[in-house]
Scaffold this motif. Structure first.
Motif, PDB file in Angstrom:
ATOM      1  N   ALA A   1      21.149  64.716  62.374  1.00 41.77           N
ATOM      2  CA  ALA A   1      20.196  65.653  61.766  1.00 41.77           C
ATOM      3  C   ALA A   1      20.680  67.061  62.103  1.00 41.77           C
ATOM      4  CB  ALA A   1      18.797  65.409  62.321  1.00 41.77           C
ATOM      5  N   PRO A   2      21.690  67.541  61.359  1.00 37.97           N
ATOM      6  CA  PRO A   2      22.338  68.795  61.771  1.00 37.97           C
ATOM      7  C   PRO A   2      21.382  69.978  61.751  1.00 37.97           C
ATOM      8  CG  PRO A   2      23.480  67.772  59.888  1.00 37.97           C
ATOM      9  CD  PRO A   2      22.223  67.004  60.104  1.00 37.97           C
ATOM     10  N   LYS A   3      21.421  70.714  62.826  1.00 43.17           N
ATOM     11  CA  LYS A   3      20.576  71.903  62.931  1.00 43.17           C
ATOM     12  C   LYS A   3      21.359  73.075  62.353  1.00 43.17           C
ATOM     13  CE  LYS A   3      17.353  73.543  66.294  1.00 43.17           C
ATOM     14  NZ  LYS A   3      16.242  73.127  65.467  1.00 43.17           N
ATOM     15  N   SER A   4      20.667  73.885  61.542  1.00 40.20           N
ATOM     16  CA  SER A   4      21.353  75.031  60.929  1.00 40.20           C
ATOM     17  C   SER A   4      20.652  76.315  61.328  1.00 40.20           C
ATOM     18  CB  SER A   4      21.299  74.931  59.411  1.00 40.20           C
ATOM     19  OG  SER A   4      21.999  73.821  58.974  1.00 40.20           O
ATOM     20  N   GLU A   5      21.356  77.418  61.116  1.00 36.41           N
ATOM     21  CA  GLU A   5      20.736  78.718  61.300  1.00 36.41           C
ATOM     22  C   GLU A   5      19.560  78.805  60.324  1.00 36.41           C
ATOM     23  OE1 GLU A   5      23.707  78.101  60.176  1.00 36.41           O
ATOM     24  OE2 GLU A   5      25.123  78.739  61.702  1.00 36.41           O
ATOM     25  N   SER A   6      18.529  79.604  60.687  1.00 35.06           N
ATOM     26  CA  SER A   6      17.386  79.653  59.767  1.00 35.06           C
ATOM     27  C   SER A   6      17.849  80.265  58.445  1.00 35.06           C
ATOM     28  CB  SER A   6      16.237  80.456  60.380  1.00 35.06           C
ATOM     29  OG  SER A   6      16.633  81.771  60.538  1.00 35.06           O
ATOM     30  N   GLY A   7      17.359  79.677  57.354  1.00 37.67           N
ATOM     31  CA  GLY A   7      17.718  80.187  56.027  1.00 37.67           C
ATOM     32  C   GLY A   7      18.973  79.546  55.458  1.00 37.67           C
ATOM     33  N   ILE A   8      19.668  78.754  56.247  1.00 41.41           N
ATOM     34  CA  ILE A   8      20.898  78.116  55.739  1.00 41.41           C
ATOM     35  C   ILE A   8      20.616  76.643  55.517  1.00 41.41           C
ATOM     36  CG2 ILE A   8      23.317  77.589  56.233  1.00 41.41           C
ATOM     37  CD1 ILE A   8      23.602  80.210  57.407  1.00 41.41           C
ATOM     38  N   THR A   9      20.850  76.169  54.296  1.00 42.30           N
ATOM     39  CA  THR A   9      20.510  74.775  54.011  1.00 42.30           C
ATOM     40  C   THR A   9      21.469  73.837  54.745  1.00 42.30           C
ATOM     41  OG1 THR A   9      21.775  75.033  52.007  1.00 42.30           O
ATOM     42  CG2 THR A   9      19.382  75.044  51.763  1.00 42.30           C
ATOM     43  N   THR A  10      20.921  72.671  55.086  1.00 40.65           N
ATOM     44  CA  THR A  10      21.711  71.685  55.836  1.00 40.65           C
ATOM     45  C   THR A  10      22.525  70.840  54.862  1.00 40.65           C
ATOM     46  OG1 THR A  10      19.983  71.589  57.473  1.00 40.65           O
ATOM     47  CG2 THR A  10      21.427  69.681  57.359  1.00 40.65           C
ATOM     48  N   ILE A  11      23.760  70.562  55.239  1.00 33.69           N
ATOM     49  CA  ILE A  11      24.609  69.669  54.441  1.00 33.69           C
ATOM     50  C   ILE A  11      24.728  68.354  55.207  1.00 33.69           C
ATOM     51  CG2 ILE A  11      26.944  69.304  53.512  1.00 33.69           C
ATOM     52  CD1 ILE A  11      25.504  71.566  52.111  1.00 33.69           C
ATOM     53  N   ASN A  12      24.407  67.243  54.561  1.00 34.80           N
ATOM     54  CA  ASN A  12      24.546  65.929  55.196  1.00 34.80           C
ATOM     55  C   ASN A  12      25.734  65.127  54.652  1.00 34.80           C
ATOM     56  OD1 ASN A  12      22.273  65.345  57.138  1.00 34.80           O
ATOM     57  ND2 ASN A  12      21.136  66.131  55.397  1.00 34.80           N
ATOM     58  N   SER A  13      26.215  65.521  53.479  1.00 35.77           N
ATOM     59  CA  SER A  13      27.328  64.771  52.871  1.00 35.77           C
ATOM     60  C   SER A  13      28.527  64.765  53.824  1.00 35.77           C
ATOM     61  CB  SER A  13      27.692  65.436  51.549  1.00 35.77           C
ATOM     62  OG  SER A  13      29.076  65.468  51.385  1.00 35.77           O
ATOM     63  N   LEU A  14      29.006  63.569  54.166  1.00 36.14           N
ATOM     64  CA  LEU A  14      30.069  63.469  55.170  1.00 36.14           C
ATOM     65  C   LEU A  14      31.362  64.137  54.697  1.00 36.14           C
ATOM     66  CD1 LEU A  14      30.272  62.038  58.013  1.00 36.14           C
ATOM     67  CD2 LEU A  14      31.675  60.363  56.847  1.00 36.14           C
TER      68      LEU A  14
END
Ligand code: NAD
Length: 505
Positions: free
Chosen positions: A462-475
């Protein structure tokens, strides 16, 4: 490898590469998109001097902690061992940095690949000094036997090295992990004063750094999955409020958050390998102030890695996943801890979110919010006989042409800690590397990357991102991001896979 280019400079200490980043700005005009390609200049400056690095693991005596430490020692001293399959050599299979390769270019029409670790100067994992804490007092040799992960013969050969390593006493807040862990908690810092706990952990870090003459230390949580703390802006919202809450020993301050604070206050980056919400906003502010990184959450090892590949393949092929039903049979101590509902809930959350952005990207398949709400079910059962060889059984049901169905039933035996240990090593090595990289945008002052190190998302469930930056899960996107970053920093060209130089010379 040496890069010869007018856009790259190297002296004894720094490698500087100049990179024109091409992106496309999209403007919406009614129901039309207007695409405007643009170029932004970035400079990346990498400090090429390799520091002496120490790593402190929270949960050092667990399955991951012992497997990682023993596995690195086996490689360091080239320890071989026998099993019924013959004699084995140590390796780093499963490590992105040590055992995967990156294409750096073409020689005539031949593609040339080099190990990931050779593109930029990286720490050799065998040079890392390990230390850490555990609520169980077992030395690492006994803890490795308890874990039942490593082959018996290798355990025996590692015993002389591991029996000298004993985890430091740790902080134990029984309310945050399963009650069934109580019987191993014989190595606990006494008292209930959370500020005193923080100060003891800080001193442990400072002593470890000094006693081992280290340039830097990184902390990583590989202890039990905690329940989520009840997050409240007044308790966790800023660095000041968080420290005040620690001072008053607030019950919603978890042990993992104390470790994260101690790391930041001692100038060390902190990585959270479990799913719980350790990295609250106050921790991020502390890290920001200290100029260190935080990364999380939860290692992306077997089942989730596979899930993000399969769903990406389906959605990329225009096929519509409608249900993902995941069963896990786990027999190790992690499974025992997850058999308590509050801890399971943390894991369920991180396992469930891992395909969201992949589905959301395709508005042809999922035009409405309602359709995005697919049947994604997670079941985890503690079955002691399974040991560390977790069984993951997943059913994927997808809708195909003209209302047809395609169903995959996947049976995946994930030897949990043997998958996790090399991944933990990658997290540490890449975090250390990113501490040596700075960038400048359009000739601005050099700055370090954002505090929340989302570059490491390839390794996080569950990658944590900077606020406002969408998370990418695609490997594949996560891996391309990492690969391209190290290539750009080294002054190499990013591969767009058109292969025009091979087709047309
Ligand atoms: P484990 O139970 O074998 O090890 C955890 C260790 O942490 C134990 O030795 C325990 O005594 C110790 N511990 C508990 N609370 C502590 C505290 N407050 N301070 C110090 N030590 C403490 O588990 P594991 O298999 O090594 O996994 C570790 C963590 O990694 C778990 O949270 C698990 O969910 C997570 N994880 C593992 C994998 C994997 O593939 N192995 C993947 C993703 C996430």
């Amino acid at each position: 490898m040496k890069v010869q280019s007018t856009t790259t400079q190297q002296d004894d200490h720094f490698l500087i590469s100049n990179y024109d980043y091409k992106s496309t700005n999209i403007e919406k005009n009614g129901d039309k998109y207007i695409a405007k390609p643009q170029i932004t200049n970035f400079k990346f400056k990498t400090d090429t001097r390799i520091p002496k690095v120490g790593v402190m693991l929270v949960g050092w005596g667990g399955n991951n902690g012992t497997t990682l430490t023993g596995g690195i020692l086996a490689n360091k001293f080239n320890i071989t061992w026998n099993s019924r399959r013959g004699t084995h050599q140590p390796n780093f299979y499963g490590s992105l940095t040590q055992s995967s390769v990156i294409k750096i270019g073409t020689c005539n029409t031949e593609e040339v690949f080099v190990p990931f670790k050779d593109v930029l100067p990286m720490v050799n994992p065998c040079d890392i000094v390990f230390g850490g804490w555990d609520i169980s007092s077992m030395n690492l040799a006994d803890a490795m036997s308890r874990a039942q992960v490593v082959e018996y013969d290798l355990q025996q050969k590692l015993r002389p090295y591991l029996e000298k390593l004993v985890p430091l006493p740790s902080i134990y807040y029984p309310d945050f992990i399963a009650a069934n862990q109580g019987d191993r908690a014989d190595n606990v810092i006494p008292g209930n004063n959370k500020l005193e706990h923080l100060n003891i952990i800080r001193k442990n870090i400072a002593d470890f750094k000094q006693q081992n003459n280290l340039d830097k230390v990184i902390l990583l949580w590989t202890a039990n999955t905690e329940r989520f703390c009840v997050e409240d802006p007044n308790i966790h919202g800023t660095a000041e409020k968080l420290l005040k809450s620690i001072e008053s020993s607030h019950p919603e301050i978890s042990a993992s958050t104390i470790f994260a604070c101690a790391a930041c206050l001692e100038g060390c980056s902190f990585i959270n390998g479990s799913p719980q919400n350790t990295i609250v906003p106050g921790v991020i502010e502390l890290a920001e102030k200290a100029g260190v990184f935080v990364a999380g959450d939860d290692f992306k090892t077997g089942q989730t890695k596979f899930k993000t590949c399969l769903v990406e393949y389906l959605v990329g092929a225009g096929i519509k996943p409608k249900a993902i039903i995941s069963y896990n049979h786990l027999g190790n101590n992690d499974g025992k801890n997850l058999s308590q509902e509050s801890c399971f809930k943390s894991k369920e959350r991180s396992k469930k979110t891992c395909v969201d952005d992949i589905l959301e990207s395709n508005k042809v398949l999922y035009p409405t919010e309602e359709e995005l709400n697919i049947d994604h079910t997670i079941v985890i059962k503690y079955c002691p006989e399974t040991g560390d060889s977790k069984k993951a059984m997943d059913e994927y049901i997808a809708e195909i042409f003209l209302g047809g169905r395609q169903t995959f039933a996947v049976y995946n035996v994930c030897e949990d800690s043997l998958l996790a240990a090399p991944l933990i090593m990658d997290l540490l090595l890449l975090c250390e590397l990113f501490e040596r990289i700075q960038f400048s945008k359009d000739s601005s002052e050099y700055q370090r990357f954002d505090t929340v190190l989302s570059w490491l998302s390839y390794l996080m469930k569950a990658p944590k991102s900077e606020s406002g930056i969408t998370t990418i899960n695609s490997l594949s996107r996560q891996r391309a991001m990492l690969e391209n970053l190290v290539k750009v920093c080294a002054g190499l060209t990013i591969d767009d896979n058109l292969r025009l130089e091979v087709r047309y010379g």
